[in-house]
Write an enzyme that holds these catalytic residues in place. Structure first.
Site, PDB file in Angstrom:
ATOM      1  N   ASN A 254       0.738  -1.068  -0.100  1.00  0.00           N
ATOM      2  CA  ASN A 254      -0.073  -0.079   0.003  1.00  0.00           C
ATOM      3  C   ASN A 254       0.920   1.211   0.094  1.00  0.00           C
ATOM      4  O   ASN A 254       1.701   1.649   0.932  1.00  0.00           O
ATOM      5  CB  ASN A 254      -0.918   0.036   1.411  1.00  0.00           C
ATOM      6  CG  ASN A 254      -1.764  -1.262   1.354  1.00  0.00           C
ATOM      7  OD1 ASN A 254      -2.337  -1.508   0.248  1.00  0.00           O
ATOM      8  ND2 ASN A 254      -2.109  -1.672   2.440  1.00  0.00           N
ATOM      9  N   CYS A 263       7.789  -0.257  15.796  1.00  0.00           N
ATOM     10  CA  CYS A 263       8.832  -1.616  15.250  1.00  0.00           C
ATOM     11  C   CYS A 263       9.521  -1.271  13.879  1.00  0.00           C
ATOM     12  O   CYS A 263      10.778  -1.322  14.094  1.00  0.00           O
ATOM     13  CB  CYS A 263       7.878  -2.791  15.050  1.00  0.00           C
ATOM     14  SG  CYS A 263       7.280  -3.495  16.759  1.00  0.00           S
ATOM     15  N   ARG A 330       4.079   6.456  18.154  1.00  0.00           N
ATOM     16  CA  ARG A 330       5.421   6.290  18.261  1.00  0.00           C
ATOM     17  C   ARG A 330       5.956   6.018  16.858  1.00  0.00           C
ATOM     18  O   ARG A 330       5.429   5.392  15.799  1.00  0.00           O
ATOM     19  CB  ARG A 330       5.990   5.051  18.858  1.00  0.00           C
ATOM     20  CG  ARG A 330       5.640   5.126  20.222  1.00  0.00           C
ATOM     21  CD  ARG A 330       6.172   3.829  21.289  1.00  0.00           C
ATOM     22  NE  ARG A 330       5.363   2.769  20.907  1.00  0.00           N
ATOM     23  CZ  ARG A 330       5.284   1.779  21.652  1.00  0.00           C
ATOM     24  NH1 ARG A 330       6.523   1.374  22.514  1.00  0.00           N
ATOM     25  NH2 ARG A 330       4.591   0.546  21.540  1.00  0.00           N
TER      26      ARG A 330
HETATM   27  P1  NAD Z   1       5.840  -0.770  25.388  1.00  0.00           P
HETATM   28  O1  NAD Z   1       6.844   0.221  25.560  1.00  0.00           O
HETATM   29  O2  NAD Z   1       4.441  -0.711  24.920  1.00  0.00           O
HETATM   30  O3  NAD Z   1       5.774  -1.669  26.501  1.00  0.00           O
HETATM   31  C1  NAD Z   1       7.104  -2.217  27.446  1.00  0.00           C
HETATM   32  C2  NAD Z   1       6.748  -2.076  28.903  1.00  0.00           C
HETATM   33  O4  NAD Z   1       7.626  -2.691  29.763  1.00  0.00           O
HETATM   34  C3  NAD Z   1       6.649  -0.583  29.407  1.00  0.00           C
HETATM   35  O5  NAD Z   1       5.002  -0.461  30.073  1.00  0.00           O
HETATM   36  C4  NAD Z   1       7.391  -0.771  30.340  1.00  0.00           C
HETATM   37  O6  NAD Z   1       6.986   0.291  31.700  1.00  0.00           O
HETATM   38  C5  NAD Z   1       7.612  -2.012  30.830  1.00  0.00           C
HETATM   39  N1  NAD Z   1       8.838  -2.237  31.599  1.00  0.00           N
HETATM   40  C6  NAD Z   1      10.380  -1.952  31.173  1.00  0.00           C
HETATM   41  N2  NAD Z   1      11.329  -2.495  31.960  1.00  0.00           N
HETATM   42  C7  NAD Z   1      10.492  -3.261  32.880  1.00  0.00           C
HETATM   43  C8  NAD Z   1      10.765  -3.971  34.139  1.00  0.00           C
HETATM   44  N3  NAD Z   1      12.168  -4.141  34.561  1.00  0.00           N
HETATM   45  N4  NAD Z   1       9.845  -4.636  35.112  1.00  0.00           N
HETATM   46  C9  NAD Z   1       8.442  -4.500  34.578  1.00  0.00           C
HETATM   47  N5  NAD Z   1       8.069  -3.741  33.393  1.00  0.00           N
HETATM   48  C10 NAD Z   1       9.125  -3.159  32.545  1.00  0.00           C
HETATM   49  O7  NAD Z   1       6.554  -1.852  24.298  1.00  0.00           O
HETATM   50  P2  NAD Z   1       5.828  -2.899  23.330  1.00  0.00           P
HETATM   51  O8  NAD Z   1       5.249  -2.302  22.118  1.00  0.00           O
HETATM   52  O9  NAD Z   1       4.964  -3.724  23.818  1.00  0.00           O
HETATM   53  O10 NAD Z   1       7.055  -3.713  22.837  1.00  0.00           O
HETATM   54  C11 NAD Z   1       7.870  -4.536  23.688  1.00  0.00           C
HETATM   55  C12 NAD Z   1       8.953  -5.408  22.773  1.00  0.00           C
HETATM   56  O11 NAD Z   1       8.104  -6.156  21.993  1.00  0.00           O
HETATM   57  C13 NAD Z   1       9.977  -4.825  21.846  1.00  0.00           C
HETATM   58  O12 NAD Z   1      11.004  -5.300  21.772  1.00  0.00           O
HETATM   59  C14 NAD Z   1       9.069  -4.574  20.599  1.00  0.00           C
HETATM   60  O13 NAD Z   1      10.009  -4.383  19.642  1.00  0.00           O
HETATM   61  C15 NAD Z   1       8.631  -5.868  20.557  1.00  0.00           C
HETATM   62  N6  NAD Z   1       7.373  -6.050  19.760  1.00  0.00           N
HETATM   63  C16 NAD Z   1       6.553  -4.978  19.853  1.00  0.00           C
HETATM   64  C17 NAD Z   1       5.245  -5.185  18.857  1.00  0.00           C
HETATM   65  C18 NAD Z   1       4.282  -4.005  18.552  1.00  0.00           C
HETATM   66  O14 NAD Z   1       3.592  -3.971  17.821  1.00  0.00           O
HETATM   67  N7  NAD Z   1       4.080  -3.009  19.536  1.00  0.00           N
HETATM   68  C19 NAD Z   1       5.283  -6.137  18.002  1.00  0.00           C
HETATM   69  C20 NAD Z   1       6.153  -7.211  18.044  1.00  0.00           C
HETATM   70  C21 NAD Z   1       7.305  -7.126  18.945  1.00  0.00           C
END
Ligand code: NAD
Length: 436
Positions: A254, A263, A330
């Protein structure tokens, strides 16, 4: 089974809520106390279709709980999912400090066997660093394993994706870890969803390779869209014609104002750096990034071509989220476009069904940037409407009403939401991507 999820963001909440829905007892550890308080009241800190219902089901059924206490979390179960953030560092590599912190705190807290599962997106061979960190801080003889189980959910359809995955990838080293992961995913594999078991390095690499490939598809089609604009071809039909080919597929073809989100931008950067660190130049991905970053300038050019100048022009903006069905902004293109428009003197009225709260924290409302609660309110008296996110409610809008409300019927559509002929028949001056 009992399952611990560390990190209550987009991935952690969906993972926890879905595992609880699949019959497990889940404890989510989130370090931000306000988020935990909200979650305990059954309120989701994020918008994700279907998540509220699963949270309610888990909380009311007693199978889903939340805590800020990592020690409690680690000792709640044998399986600890790491779902914390892995943002970009200035050099493009992934900042793994949150993953390191979880490994360290797990080691200090654990009293019996643990399987630490990386669900966060991490560079290949991060599992070795996690293992080394746990060993260092453990200081006593307790067995543990580290596995990689990358997450492929898409924001906006994350719950559906988790429960209906194209594939589940599990990277493990020993039989025990493999058996735990197979058991955990049995409700999905029994329904026919494929589970690919690999070594941890391969699983880690699959995630970065997949996201980079998808970003490449988007940049490819955006470049073809530029070609269409200069030659009179139609990008929508080009994408359709290409997409029928099973080797290519229609998804992620798209054309628009480029990829964003938490990501693709960071994962492409990290993958380039991962290659560089082992002496390989992934020049193809640097080009993917360059094409993507040029989208913003190209869209501004289109707006200027349509409006000549922007000083004191009343501009309506539909869509701020990086994609539809999410409140996530983001790396959204809107974060770059809105300041550019403001710099050129535009007076903006913006509307997004879910992302306005997040966006208005970054760009405070003022005389030149107002947030309105309704898409029709946004276009009242506007000299142009810009579409930045393809929310379904925009595609379904009453465009006759929109035309009547606008001062000038100019639409610059960054997501090809409408058909050019239809828009022109309605009396709009309509500009879109890759279509003359
Ligand atoms: P996010 O920022 O929404 O969530 C991360 C959470 O972890 C936050 O709420 C933060 O406060 C918490 N956190 C950090 N350190 C901590 C600790 N020591 N103890 C407890 N909580 C803690 O991030 P997200 O979008 O959920 O992404 C997380 C991971 O997954 C990343 O590596 C991302 O690349 C991957 N990922 C994201 C997606 C997506 O669509 N968002 C899809 C696939 C993979």
């Amino acid at each position: 089974m009992r399952v611990t999820v560390i990190g209550g963001g987009y991935v952690g909440l969906v993972t926890g809520a879905c595992f609880s829905h699949l019959g497990n007892e889940v404890l989510i550890v989130e370090k931000v106390p306000e988020k935990v308080e909200k979650l305990r009241r059954g309120e989701s800190p994020i918008y994700e279709p279907g998540l509220d219902e699963l949270l309610k089901e888990g909380i009311e059924g007693g199978s889903l709980r939340f805590t800020t206490d990592i020690e409690e979390g680690v000792n709640f179960s044998d399986v600890v999912f790491i779902c914390v953030g892995t943002p970009s560092l200035p050099d493009g590599s992934a900042d793994l400090s949150q993953v390191e912190e979880v490994a360290r705190l797990t080691a200090k807290s654990m009293k019996s066997y643990k399987l630490l599962v990386e669900k966060s997106t991490v560079p290949v061979n991060t599992h070795q660093l996690v293992k080394k960190t746990v060993q260092r801080y453990l200081g006593r003889d307790i067995p543990f394993d580290v596995a990689s189980n990358p997450e492929f959910l898409r924001e906006g359809s994350a719950v559906y994706d988790f429960l209906n995955p194209d594939r589940i990838v599990v990277g493990v080293e020993g039989d025990k870890a493999r058996e735990i992961m197979e058991e955990l995913y049995r409700p999905l594999t029994e329904r026919g969803f494929p589970l690919l078991v690999t070594d941890p390095a391969t699983a880690e690499l699959i995630k970065h390779a997949s996201n980079s490939f998808l970003a490449m598809k988007i940049s490819f089609i955006n470049m073809v869209a530029d070609l269409c604009e200069r030659t009179g071809a139609d990008i929508e039909l080009v994408a359709e014609g290409m997409g029928y080919d099973k080797r290519i597929g229609r998804a992620f073809l798209n054309a628009g104002i480029g990829y964003g989100g938490s990501c693709f931008p960071k994962d492409v950067k990290a993958f380039i750096k991962i290659a560089e660190d082992v002496g390989l130049d992934f020049g193809l991905l640097r080009e993917v990034e360059k094409i993507n970053s040029e989208r913003i300038g190209r869209f501004i050019e289109k707006v200027l071509n349509a409006l000549w100048t922007l000083k004191d022009k009343k501009i309506a903006v539909w869509g701020l989220a990086f994609k539809p069905n999410t409140d996530d902004i983001r790396e959204a293109p809107s974060l770059k476009l809105i300041p550019e428009l403001l710099k050129k003197g535009a007076r903006i009225r913006a509307y997004d069904p879910k992302a306005m709260e997040n966006f208005s924290r970054v760009f405070l409302p003022g005389d030149d940037l107002m947030y309105v609660q309704d898409k029709y309110e946004a276009v009242k008296g506007a000299e142009a409407l810009l579409i930045l996110t393809e929310w379904e409610e925009f595609a379904k809008a009453d465009m006759e009403k929109v035309r009547e409300l606008m001062e000038l019927p100019i639409v610059v559509d960054g997501r090809n939401v409408f058909k050019p002929n239809h828009m022109r028949a309605l009396g709009f001056e309509y500009y879109s991507i890759g279509r003359s």
